[in-house]
Design an enzyme around this catalytic site. Structure first.
Site, PDB file in Angstrom:
ATOM      1  N   HIS A  62       0.845  -1.201   0.000  1.00 26.51           N
ATOM      2  CA  HIS A  62       0.000   0.000   0.000  1.00 26.51           C
ATOM      3  C   HIS A  62       0.879   1.249   0.000  1.00 26.51           C
ATOM      4  O   HIS A  62       2.109   1.141   0.081  1.00 26.51           O
ATOM      5  CB  HIS A  62      -0.983  -0.021   1.172  1.00 26.51           C
ATOM      6  CG  HIS A  62      -0.370   0.091   2.540  1.00 26.51           C
ATOM      7  ND1 HIS A  62       0.526  -0.823   3.036  1.00 26.51           N
ATOM      8  CD2 HIS A  62      -0.542   1.007   3.528  1.00 26.51           C
ATOM      9  CE1 HIS A  62       0.864  -0.478   4.269  1.00 26.51           C
ATOM     10  NE2 HIS A  62       0.243   0.633   4.593  1.00 26.51           N
ATOM     11  N   HIS A  64       1.295   3.868   2.079  1.00 23.75           N
ATOM     12  CA  HIS A  64       1.887   4.569   3.218  1.00 23.75           C
ATOM     13  C   HIS A  64       3.404   4.501   3.042  1.00 23.75           C
ATOM     14  O   HIS A  64       3.947   3.451   2.649  1.00 23.75           O
ATOM     15  CB  HIS A  64       1.451   3.939   4.553  1.00 23.75           C
ATOM     16  CG  HIS A  64       0.062   4.335   4.952  1.00 23.75           C
ATOM     17  ND1 HIS A  64      -0.773   3.523   5.695  1.00 23.75           N
ATOM     18  CD2 HIS A  64      -0.638   5.481   4.700  1.00 23.75           C
ATOM     19  CE1 HIS A  64      -1.928   4.161   5.887  1.00 23.75           C
ATOM     20  NE2 HIS A  64      -1.875   5.331   5.282  1.00 23.75           N
ATOM     21  N   ASP A  66       6.026   4.170   4.741  1.00 21.41           N
ATOM     22  CA  ASP A  66       6.903   3.161   5.354  1.00 21.41           C
ATOM     23  C   ASP A  66       6.946   1.857   4.549  1.00 21.41           C
ATOM     24  O   ASP A  66       7.700   0.947   4.889  1.00 21.41           O
ATOM     25  CB  ASP A  66       6.505   2.887   6.815  1.00 21.41           C
ATOM     26  CG  ASP A  66       5.049   2.527   7.002  1.00 21.41           C
ATOM     27  OD1 ASP A  66       4.201   3.055   6.265  1.00 21.41           O
ATOM     28  OD2 ASP A  66       4.748   1.718   7.900  1.00 21.41           O
ATOM     29  N   HIS A  67       6.152   1.789   3.455  1.00 20.27           N
ATOM     30  CA  HIS A  67       6.154   0.567   2.641  1.00 20.27           C
ATOM     31  C   HIS A  67       6.703   0.769   1.229  1.00 20.27           C
ATOM     32  O   HIS A  67       6.869  -0.200   0.498  1.00 20.27           O
ATOM     33  CB  HIS A  67       4.739  -0.030   2.589  1.00 20.27           C
ATOM     34  CG  HIS A  67       4.265  -0.433   3.946  1.00 20.27           C
ATOM     35  ND1 HIS A  67       4.330  -1.732   4.397  1.00 20.27           N
ATOM     36  CD2 HIS A  67       3.815   0.309   4.982  1.00 20.27           C
ATOM     37  CE1 HIS A  67       3.898  -1.773   5.653  1.00 20.27           C
ATOM     38  NE2 HIS A  67       3.581  -0.553   6.034  1.00 20.27           N
ATOM     39  N   HIS A 142      -7.277  -1.755   5.975  1.00 27.05           N
ATOM     40  CA  HIS A 142      -6.401  -0.701   6.472  1.00 27.05           C
ATOM     41  C   HIS A 142      -7.058   0.662   6.183  1.00 27.05           C
ATOM     42  O   HIS A 142      -8.125   0.715   5.594  1.00 27.05           O
ATOM     43  CB  HIS A 142      -5.034  -0.843   5.790  1.00 27.05           C
ATOM     44  CG  HIS A 142      -3.912  -0.110   6.465  1.00 27.05           C
ATOM     45  ND1 HIS A 142      -3.795  -0.012   7.820  1.00 27.05           N
ATOM     46  CD2 HIS A 142      -2.847   0.566   5.949  1.00 27.05           C
ATOM     47  CE1 HIS A 142      -2.708   0.691   8.109  1.00 27.05           C
ATOM     48  NE2 HIS A 142      -2.122   1.062   6.995  1.00 27.05           N
ATOM     49  N   ASP A 212      -0.480  -3.767   6.159  1.00 29.63           N
ATOM     50  CA  ASP A 212      -0.968  -3.445   7.501  1.00 29.63           C
ATOM     51  C   ASP A 212      -2.461  -3.740   7.524  1.00 29.63           C
ATOM     52  O   ASP A 212      -3.117  -3.531   6.529  1.00 29.63           O
ATOM     53  CB  ASP A 212      -0.763  -1.962   7.799  1.00 29.63           C
ATOM     54  CG  ASP A 212       0.685  -1.498   7.651  1.00 29.63           C
ATOM     55  OD1 ASP A 212       1.560  -2.321   7.380  1.00 29.63           O
ATOM     56  OD2 ASP A 212       0.939  -0.293   7.773  1.00 29.63           O
ATOM     57  N   HIS A 270       6.515  -4.978  11.978  1.00 28.37           N
ATOM     58  CA  HIS A 270       5.859  -3.671  11.842  1.00 28.37           C
ATOM     59  C   HIS A 270       5.630  -3.042  13.223  1.00 28.37           C
ATOM     60  O   HIS A 270       4.559  -2.544  13.556  1.00 28.37           O
ATOM     61  CB  HIS A 270       4.532  -3.819  11.080  1.00 28.37           C
ATOM     62  CG  HIS A 270       4.009  -2.523  10.520  1.00 28.37           C
ATOM     63  ND1 HIS A 270       3.072  -1.764  11.186  1.00 28.37           N
ATOM     64  CD2 HIS A 270       4.290  -1.854   9.382  1.00 28.37           C
ATOM     65  CE1 HIS A 270       2.792  -0.690  10.445  1.00 28.37           C
ATOM     66  NE2 HIS A 270       3.515  -0.717   9.356  1.00 28.37           N
TER      67      HIS A 270
HETATM   68 ZN   LIG Z   1       2.972   0.533   7.752  1.00 34.96          ZN
HETATM   69 ZN   LIG Z   2      -0.073   1.583   6.555  1.00 41.44          ZN
END
Ligand SMILES: [Zn+2]
Ligand SMILES: [Zn+2]
Length: 304
Positions: A62, A64, A66-67, A142, A212, A270
């Site tokens: 996805h 976000h 951090d990915h 999510h 997530d 995570h």
């Molecule tokens: Zn994340």
């Molecule tokens: Zn996320």
């Protein structure tokens, strides 16, 4: 056949000292599959000897940061290092806009074909089907569209019992049929049942990657009986309220899921940057599902 995962990043949202945002490298029969690509993934790949030139498939769960914030950097290095072969990217459709914009304003034309397959967060789909593996998306729950991925090994052919075949003088040209489960009829008409000449191959293994997501039974069916389940466990269960608001899972819930779907092993990751050490998260998960491990940087887990 090699089937193992190396953890490159285990942190959620922001990197902290010794923990990077999410990324994992899966080795399937010596082909590398990269799952998520948080900031700093390239450095982690250098650190743990994951060669970018051996990666042909990248999966982004996805959008976000951090990915995926490490992805453009990785593509750029592949380009600078003279990559020519195609790279297959499985991701939400909007990622193409982001990548195109970055390439446009740096006036870069990648030297290699970048082949997109857009994921659908509403529906599970088979996105790869090759000689080694079948890969499906897992629609997760999510705050924005998000899919996990499940990697299922293919069932191998039956194994020949060589001594038995030699003893009966079975010609080599029958071996392929025997591996596929056929019986053997000798020249004098005697029928030898397949299970006296071959043994079953190992049961195919599966790896599910779930990050997530909120705890939501809608995806449990799809990950039933997986060999190894990676599940996000952002918080301890005393922060369940926060997990519900941010659409994340607690360590306790991740363990309950592993138990419910009958996983053989659970990897949790995570982790929120608020946790300086991870022992409490591990203990909480193990209280429900003892076969739990921390999916932390540099660890490699065999899917078996
Ligand atoms: Zn994340
Ligand atoms: Zn996320």
């Amino acid at each position: 056949m090699k089937f193992e995962v190396t953890i490159l990043g285990s942190s959620s949202a922001t990197p902290i000292f010794n923990r990077n945002p999410t990324s994992q490298a899966l080795n399937i029969n010596e082909h590398l599959y990269l799952i998520d690509c948080g900031e700093g993934t390239q450095q982690q790949m250098l650190r743990f000897d994951i060669k970018a030139s051996r990666i042909d498939y990248i999966f982004i769960s996805h959008l976000h940061g951090d990915h995926y914030l490490g992805l453009v950097g990785l593509l750029s290095s592949m380009h600078l290092n003279g990559r020519k072969k195609a790279l297959y990217l499985f991701c939400p459709a909007h990622l193409k806009e982001i990548i195109d914009l970055q390439l446009k304003y740096s006036e870069t034309t990648l030297q290699f074909p970048l082949e997109y397959t857009f994921t659908n967060a509403q529906k599970a789909e088979v996105i790869v089907n090759n000689n080694d593996i079948i890969i499906e998306t897992i629609p997760l729950d999510h705050r924005i569209d998000c899919t996990g991925f499940i990697f299922r090994q293919k069932k191998r052919l039956r194994k020949l019992i060589k001594e038995k075949l030699d003893e009966l003088n079975i010609p080599v040209e029958y071996y392929t049929a025997l591996k596929k489960g056929k019986d053997y009829t000798s020249t004098n008409g005697t029928v030898y049942k397949n299970d006296t000449l071959t043994t079953d191959s190992e049961a195919p293994k599966a790896y599910a990657y779930c990050s997530d997501t909120l705890y939501n039974e809608q995806y449990f069916n799809q990950i039933c009986n997986v060999t190894v389940l990676y599940h996000e466990a952002t918080f301890l269960n005393d922060m369940l309220d926060r997990a519900l608001i941010t659409h994340h899972t607690t360590a306790l819930q991740a363990a309950q899921i592993a138990l419910k779907i009958n996983a053989k092993k659970l990897l949790i990751g995570h982790f929120s940057a608020r946790y300086k050490t991870l022992n409490e998260l591990l203990d909480e998960a193990r209280s429900v599902f003892p076969a739990t491990e921390l999916a932390i940087e540099g660890k490699t887990f065999s899917i078996e």
